[in-house]
Design an enzyme around this catalytic site. Structure first.
Site, mmCIF file in Angstrom:
data_model
loop_
_atom_site.group_PDB
_atom_site.id
_atom_site.type_symbol
_atom_site.label_atom_id
_atom_site.label_comp_id
_atom_site.label_asym_id
_atom_site.label_seq_id
_atom_site.Cartn_x
_atom_site.Cartn_y
_atom_site.Cartn_z
ATOM 1 N N CYS A 28 0.864 -1.179 0.000
ATOM 2 C CA CYS A 28 0.000 0.000 0.000
ATOM 3 C C CYS A 28 0.898 1.226 0.000
ATOM 4 O O CYS A 28 2.003 1.185 -0.522
ATOM 5 C CB CYS A 28 -0.959 -0.019 1.187
ATOM 6 S SG CYS A 28 -0.139 -0.085 2.790
ATOM 7 N N HIS A 566 36.539 16.889 19.570
ATOM 8 C CA HIS A 566 35.202 16.947 18.951
ATOM 9 C C HIS A 566 35.285 17.783 17.677
ATOM 10 O O HIS A 566 35.439 19.000 17.730
ATOM 11 C CB HIS A 566 34.203 17.566 19.935
ATOM 12 C CG HIS A 566 32.770 17.386 19.566
ATOM 13 N ND1 HIS A 566 32.192 18.050 18.513
ATOM 14 C CD2 HIS A 566 31.801 16.603 20.100
ATOM 15 C CE1 HIS A 566 30.918 17.696 18.422
ATOM 16 N NE2 HIS A 566 30.654 16.815 19.376
#
Length: 659
Positions: A28, A566
């Site tokens: 569907c 980081h």
């Protein structure tokens, strides 16, 4: 991309128990719908964990794999990979032990699934054309209007023909015989006969089922009815035809089967369809419609609350198709449908909840999935939102149902009804336009329902749902921190130094445009604006933390300093795009060893900075941490001095915040 679909298809087929375990598979808007011989052979967890799969749902006698917007491509790959006959659409129910209700729902769902796209397209086109005629943009007598209206209306007018094909597939018979049965039911002469002024008598006179007799067949009275746009007559007619065809195939000689079997099937089926099946199923549909309408007429607001609130639950179990079938019957009999119209703006309650979750979540994967689900939901496709975002968290799903109930009540209060089978989301609005009169208030009610549903869902989630958003994510992160933070006694030299892990420009940590780093909350240190995309080890030591997204890395030096590097701010959102980790957790490294490779132009093109904080997350163990460079710096150059008075035993904390 094609390879991705092929790999996904292979994984799905393998984990549903292999292609030999598949009776049929259809799709569907968002789901692959498998009919499996034995659902116990399916590996639910493996399928759910497969990239590209939202979740698994078992309902309506089907094993439903929720994919999302790319379901059509995945379906084609599944059909190709599995080599399923007839597009995987012909089921074998010989060993089906599901309940009668499951079989009925599966049948209706399978019949409508294949034509859902054309139905939606027809609804959009027809609605826009009617709207253009109502506001005077097009004259209803113009050729342009008539041609465009025919494009939009044809699939609804000739719906029995389309359903004849899909029903024949479901009942395992010749699809063209099914098509022919639908064509005969909508044959112009038969349609005109239903409104003939020549009346031979009235069946069930003075009852709600009173029906005029306009003709006869071999002396048998025939209740002629207009079967255009109907659903139940063609379904039962094709079912009856499949019985006749299978019977005829047993005794008709092979040399003449090609044409004799269709002759026998049609000559028996169609008279029975006109004399018995058509009238009886029409009365049945009228009865169902009358019950639904009586609830609506008792109180449109209460009906809206109930149906709007339960609609998403019905979608989950696949039983909403029953209401779609009733709506189609109502449209054919009454020219409008009040029931399905109560549900069309429920999607915006779900969308409002999802938008709030996007705002609330710290989980990058959830945020990514929620953003995709949000845009799908705007157009009425809510399965990705339901299965991938709200339902797993339970309370957000309940909150969306509350918003849906309110939307249904508003639509009911304004008396907004559908005049055609709608599409979804904003494309459903033209379906509420009355081609015969003013629908301003009805349209206003629908728009208001959408806005209120969205706002209510958003606010309810902000107020009541936040603590349910990241519960699993927080537990996962806590576990990760725990692993990183295993208590370990280490000898730490409190007088040591770090070298630059990057080529670039050294700046003060306070200049980093992120409060967590610039404030020193993560620890003391400095930052570097890199000119080359290679991050190296700032000292000898051990890698204690890596990220799947490769945007950050943590290490413990041989002297006990815990260093977090980081790369960029918010680069976790790139999900690893442009990054590659070159080492593994637990690996021993030497100063200057390459740790991470990253593509500076690609990252900056996505709108992210690559400024890299280098912080000592166990700064409290040192009396003084002093950056000693500013400006240009090269890998290997001393950049930070960590000072203390002596060596001492410390507990390695590892409790750095996971950025």
């Amino acid at each position: 991309m094609a390879n991705n679909y092929n790999n996904l298809a292979k994984s799905i087929i393998k984990n549903v128990g292999g292609k030999d375990n598949v009776n049929s598979v259809v799709h569907c808007t968002t789901r692959l719908r498998f009919k499996l011989k034995d659902e116990k052979k399916a590996n639910d967890d493996a399928i759910k964990d497969t990239d590209g799969v939202v979740t698994v749902v078992k309902a309506a006698g089907q094993y439903q794999v929720v994919i999302g917007n790319e379901v059509n491509d995945v379906y084609e790959a599944v059909i190709k990979e599995g080599g399923f006959p007839n597009g995987g659409q012909v089921p074998d129910d010989s060993d089906d032990d599901s309940s009668f209700m499951d079989k009925a729902i599966s049948l209706i769902s399978g019949i409508f699934t294949d034509i859902l796209g054309p139905l939606s397209a027809g609804g959009i086109i027809k609605g826009l054309v009617v709207l253009a005629g109502v506001i005077g943009l097009l004259s209803i007598k113009s050729g342009t209007y008539q041609i465009l209206y025919a494009i939009g209306d044809s699939i609804f007018y000739f719906l029995p023909i389309f359903l004849g094909v899909t029903c024949a597939r479901r009942f395992k018979m010749n699809q063209f015989i099914g098509l022919a049965i639908g064509a005969v039911l909508t044959y112009p002469t038969m349609v005109q006969l239903a409104s003939s002024k020549t009346v031979l008598g009235t069946l069930f006179a003075n009852t709600p089922f009173a029906s005029e007799i306009h003709t006869n067949f071999l002396g048998i009275p025939v209740v002629t009815m207009n079967y255009t746009s109907t659903v139940l007559p063609i379904i039962f007619a094709v079912w009856f035809a499949s019985i006749i065809e299978h019977w005829a195939n047993k005794w008709v000689p092979s040399v003449i089967k090609t044409f004799i079997v269709p002759v026998v099937t049609m000559m028996i089926t169609l008279p029975v369809a006109f004399i018995v099946i058509g009238p009886v199923t029409t009365w049945l549909g009228d009865g169902i419609g009358a019950v639904m309408s009586s609830i609506y007429h008792f109180s449109p607001i209460i009906a809206g609350l109930l149906i709007g609130g339960l609609w998403q639950v019905l979608v989950i179990f696949g039983i909403h198709w029953g209401i779609v079938a009733v709506a189609t019957t109502d449209l054919a009999a009454l020219g409008y449908d009040p029931i399905l119209g109560l549900t069309c703006m429920v999607c915006y309650a779900q969308v409002g909840v999802v938008l709030a979750i996007i705002k609330q979540t710290k989980d990058p994967n959830l945020k990514k999935n929620a953003i995709g689900a949000f845009f799908s939901g705007l157009f009425g496709v809510t399965e990705p939102a339901i299965y991938g975002v709200t339902l797993p968290r339970k309370i957000p799903f309940v909150l969306s149902c509350i918003g849906g109930a309110i939307s249904g009540a508003i639509i009911g209060a304004f008396g907004s009804v559908l005049y055609m089978i709608p599409s979804m989301g904003i494309f459903a609005i033209p379906g509420y336009v009355n081609p015969k009169g003013n629908s301003t208030m009805q349209i206003a009610g629908v728009v208001l329902a959408a806005v209120v549903a969205f706002v209510v869902g958003f606010i309810l989630q902000l107020v009541f749902g936040k603590k349910y958003v990241d519960r699993a994510y927080d537990e996962k992160q806590a576990k990760k921190v725990q692993e990183i933070s295993k208590a370990a006694v280490a000898t730490t030299n409190l007088s040591t130094s770090l070298i630059s892990p990057l080529n670039g420009e050294a700046i003060a940590l306070s200049e980093v445009k992120d409060e967590v780093f610039s404030s020193g909350a993560m620890g003391k240190g400095m930052a570097i604006k890199p000119t080359e995309g290679i991050l190296c080890a700032p000292a000898d030591g051990e890698i204690i933390m890596t990220f799947p997204t490769s945007h950050a890395i943590g290490m413990r030096t041989k002297d006990g300093a815990e260093v977090l590097m980081h790369i960029g701010m918010d680069t976790v959102n790139l999900q690893g795009k442009g990054f590659k980790t070159l080492v593994e957790k637990g690996q021993q490294v030497k100063a200057g060893d390459k740790l991470v490779k990253f593509d500076i132009p690609a990252i900056e093109k996505e709108g992210y900075t690559v400024t890299t904080p280098i912080v000592i997350t166990n700064s409290s163990n040192y009396e003084e941490i002093t950056p000693i460079v500013n400006g240009k710096v090269k890998v290997g150059e001393k950049i930070i001095v960590l000072q203390g008075n002596d060596k001492k035993k410390i507990l390695v904390s590892g409790q750095q915040k996971l950025a």
